[in-house]
Write an enzyme that holds these catalytic residues in place. Structure first.
Site, short mmCIF file in Angstrom:
data_model
loop_
_atom_site.label_atom_id
_atom_site.label_comp_id
_atom_site.label_asym_id
_atom_site.label_seq_id
_atom_site.Cartn_x
_atom_site.Cartn_y
_atom_site.Cartn_z
N SER A 79 35.94 38.15 43.98
CA SER A 79 36.33 38.65 42.66
C SER A 79 36.13 40.16 42.64
O SER A 79 35.29 40.70 43.37
CB SER A 79 35.46 38.00 41.58
OG SER A 79 35.58 38.66 40.34
N TYR B 2 27.59 36.46 37.63
CA TYR B 2 28.72 36.04 38.46
C TYR B 2 29.04 37.09 39.52
O TYR B 2 29.24 36.78 40.69
CB TYR B 2 29.93 35.80 37.57
CG TYR B 2 31.18 35.38 38.30
CD1 TYR B 2 31.37 34.05 38.69
CD2 TYR B 2 32.19 36.29 38.58
CE1 TYR B 2 32.52 33.66 39.35
CE2 TYR B 2 33.35 35.91 39.24
CZ TYR B 2 33.51 34.59 39.62
OH TYR B 2 34.65 34.20 40.29
#
Length: 228
Positions: A135, A148
């Site tokens: 990501s 995250y």
């Protein structure tokens, strides 16, 4: 990509994992797919003819089940796609529940590593490929994304070291960019994310990575050239 190749895809019941499973099945790949949601995973199994394993990759017993499936035949590709976002709405790190942070790291870092530990012998035998889904939160400092993002940064480093330790394989971090998925919606509760691209639109970039097999490393979907 020839027929009879075999891939493991985690988090394959929805979103990007489902889109990749459909694309590979269309190209003749045999698949092992896994996810927590039995009903949705069964739909993907019916669409792809895959071997479907329902379970949570954070569960060691389920990882044992995945390992047994891997050992039942050749393995050419592992796509570690399953991810945990963490609390929603996304909390700042000063208020982040550490027990939930441990869960996020368990799903996003520990589980992919153990899956690869079990899969590497089969991948070496087939000159295989690993794709760990990353990501932009792994490399950018975004408010609320500390849990995250730090887990994906850890996964990126794990991927890089595995690549250095296994020069005969191709081991990639793949950043697909923002997509219109349930997890992305959970990160922005109540907001309209319809401007994000559908997961299917990102699949050609991943297929390009698999076809061209560049050196191991971190790749961003938007920077991979694909056929028009």
């Amino acid at each position: 990509m020839s027929e009879n190749r075999r891939a493991l895809i985690t988090g394959a019941s929805a979103g990007f994992g489902r889109a990749v499973a459909l694309a590979l099945a269309e190209r003749g790949w045999q698949l092992i797919i896994t996810a927590r949601g039995a009903e949705r995973l069964e739909k993907v199994r019916a669409e792809t003819g895959a071997q479907a394993l329902v379970g949570d990759i954070a569960d060691p017993a389920h990882r044992d089940e995945i390992a047994r499936a891997i050992d039942s035949g050749r393995l050419d590709l592992v796509i570690n796609n399953a991810s945990a976002l963490g609390p929603s709405p996304l909390p700042k790190l000063e208020r982040y529940p550490v027990d939930e942070l441990a869960t996020v790291f368990g799903v996003n870092v520990v589980a992919p590593l153990e899956i690869l530990q079990r899969a590497l012998p089969a991948l070496r035998a087939s000159d295989g490929v690993v794709v760990n889904i990353s990501s932009d939160a792994a490399v950018g400092a975004y408010e609320g994304w500390g849990g995250y993002g730090s887990s994906k940064a850890a996964l990126d480093q794990l991927t890089a070291v595995l690549g250095a330790e296994n020069p005969g394989l191709r081991i990639y971090s793949f950043d697909p960019g923002d997509m219109r998925t349930e997890m992305h919606q959970a990160a922005f509760p109540g907001e309209d994310i319809s401007d994000r691209p559908e997961p299917e639109t990102v699949v050609p970039a991943l297929l390009r990575l698999l076809e061209t097999r560049p050196v191991s490393g971190r790749y961003i979907a938007s920077e991979l050239p694909v056929a028009p």
